[in-house]
Design a protein around this motif. Sequence first.
Motif, mmCIF file in Angstrom:
data_model
loop_
_atom_site.group_PDB
_atom_site.id
_atom_site.type_symbol
_atom_site.label_atom_id
_atom_site.label_comp_id
_atom_site.label_asym_id
_atom_site.label_seq_id
_atom_site.Cartn_x
_atom_site.Cartn_y
_atom_site.Cartn_z
ATOM 1 N N HIS A 168 0.837 -1.198 0.000
ATOM 2 C CA HIS A 168 0.000 0.000 0.000
ATOM 3 C C HIS A 168 0.872 1.248 0.000
ATOM 4 N N THR A 169 0.406 2.284 -0.686
ATOM 5 C CA THR A 169 1.077 3.574 -0.721
ATOM 6 C C THR A 169 0.069 4.636 -0.315
ATOM 7 N N ALA A 170 0.493 5.548 0.556
ATOM 8 C CA ALA A 170 -0.393 6.615 1.009
ATOM 9 C C ALA A 170 0.062 7.942 0.428
ATOM 10 N N THR A 171 -0.912 8.754 0.061
ATOM 11 C CA THR A 171 -0.643 10.121 -0.385
ATOM 12 C C THR A 171 -1.677 11.022 0.263
ATOM 13 N N TRP A 172 -1.218 12.097 0.879
ATOM 14 C CA TRP A 172 -2.114 13.073 1.473
ATOM 15 C C TRP A 172 -2.392 14.156 0.437
ATOM 16 N N ALA A 173 -3.619 14.643 0.387
ATOM 17 C CA ALA A 173 -3.978 15.794 -0.445
ATOM 18 C C ALA A 173 -4.226 16.949 0.509
ATOM 19 N N ILE A 174 -3.319 17.953 0.461
ATOM 20 C CA ILE A 174 -3.399 19.094 1.375
ATOM 21 C C ILE A 174 -3.477 20.351 0.539
ATOM 22 N N GLY A 175 -4.621 21.002 0.614
ATOM 23 C CA GLY A 175 -4.802 22.237 -0.155
ATOM 24 C C GLY A 175 -4.563 22.031 -1.646
ATOM 25 N N GLY A 176 -4.947 20.877 -2.175
ATOM 26 C CA GLY A 176 -4.764 20.593 -3.588
ATOM 27 C C GLY A 176 -3.369 20.106 -3.950
ATOM 28 N N GLN A 177 -2.457 20.059 -2.987
ATOM 29 C CA GLN A 177 -1.091 19.604 -3.232
ATOM 30 C C GLN A 177 -0.931 18.174 -2.695
ATOM 31 N N GLN A 178 -0.310 17.303 -3.490
ATOM 32 C CA GLN A 178 -0.061 15.926 -3.068
ATOM 33 C C GLN A 178 1.194 15.855 -2.197
#
Length: 157
Positions: free
Chosen positions: A134-144
């Motif tokens: 599994h790989t996680a990516t956060w989306a913060i204010g439209g930025q990955q």
Amino acid sequence: MIPPDAPNQAPQVALRAKTTIAAGSYWWGAGGFTDPDSTSWTYRVDYGDGAGPQPLELTAGQLKLEHVFTSAGDYTVVLTVTDDKGASGSAQVLVHVTDPVPLRLKAPVAVAKVGEPVALTASFTDLDGRGDTHTATWAIGGQQVPGRWPSTTARAR
């Protein structure tokens, strides 16, 4: 009334059940039967997943089947009723078990002042138990922002 010299009749069995579920979720079925020429019966269920036939109890006049299928696939569930004279009747249903959603993500809600670092943490459960990667990516204010183990730090905007 059935004459005493009449041949024994096999129980007539019926089975109602959900036919499609996700792996790991609760499956249920309900069985019933008629057999006017016998006075006692035994009940067995085979869920078709390799465990073999298992005894079942009559509860409130009904045969309640409960099972959790752990892997996707098609399983034939067979309910068998055997009377006290040795005759058996069966009913079956095909249960289609689908792959579950691969994971559930739980993350706490974070509130921070602008410019203040925020530690982002989350946990997940892999529901199918296959040991997937599994790989996680956060989306913060439209930025990955890529996830790192055990946590990711970002600045609030």
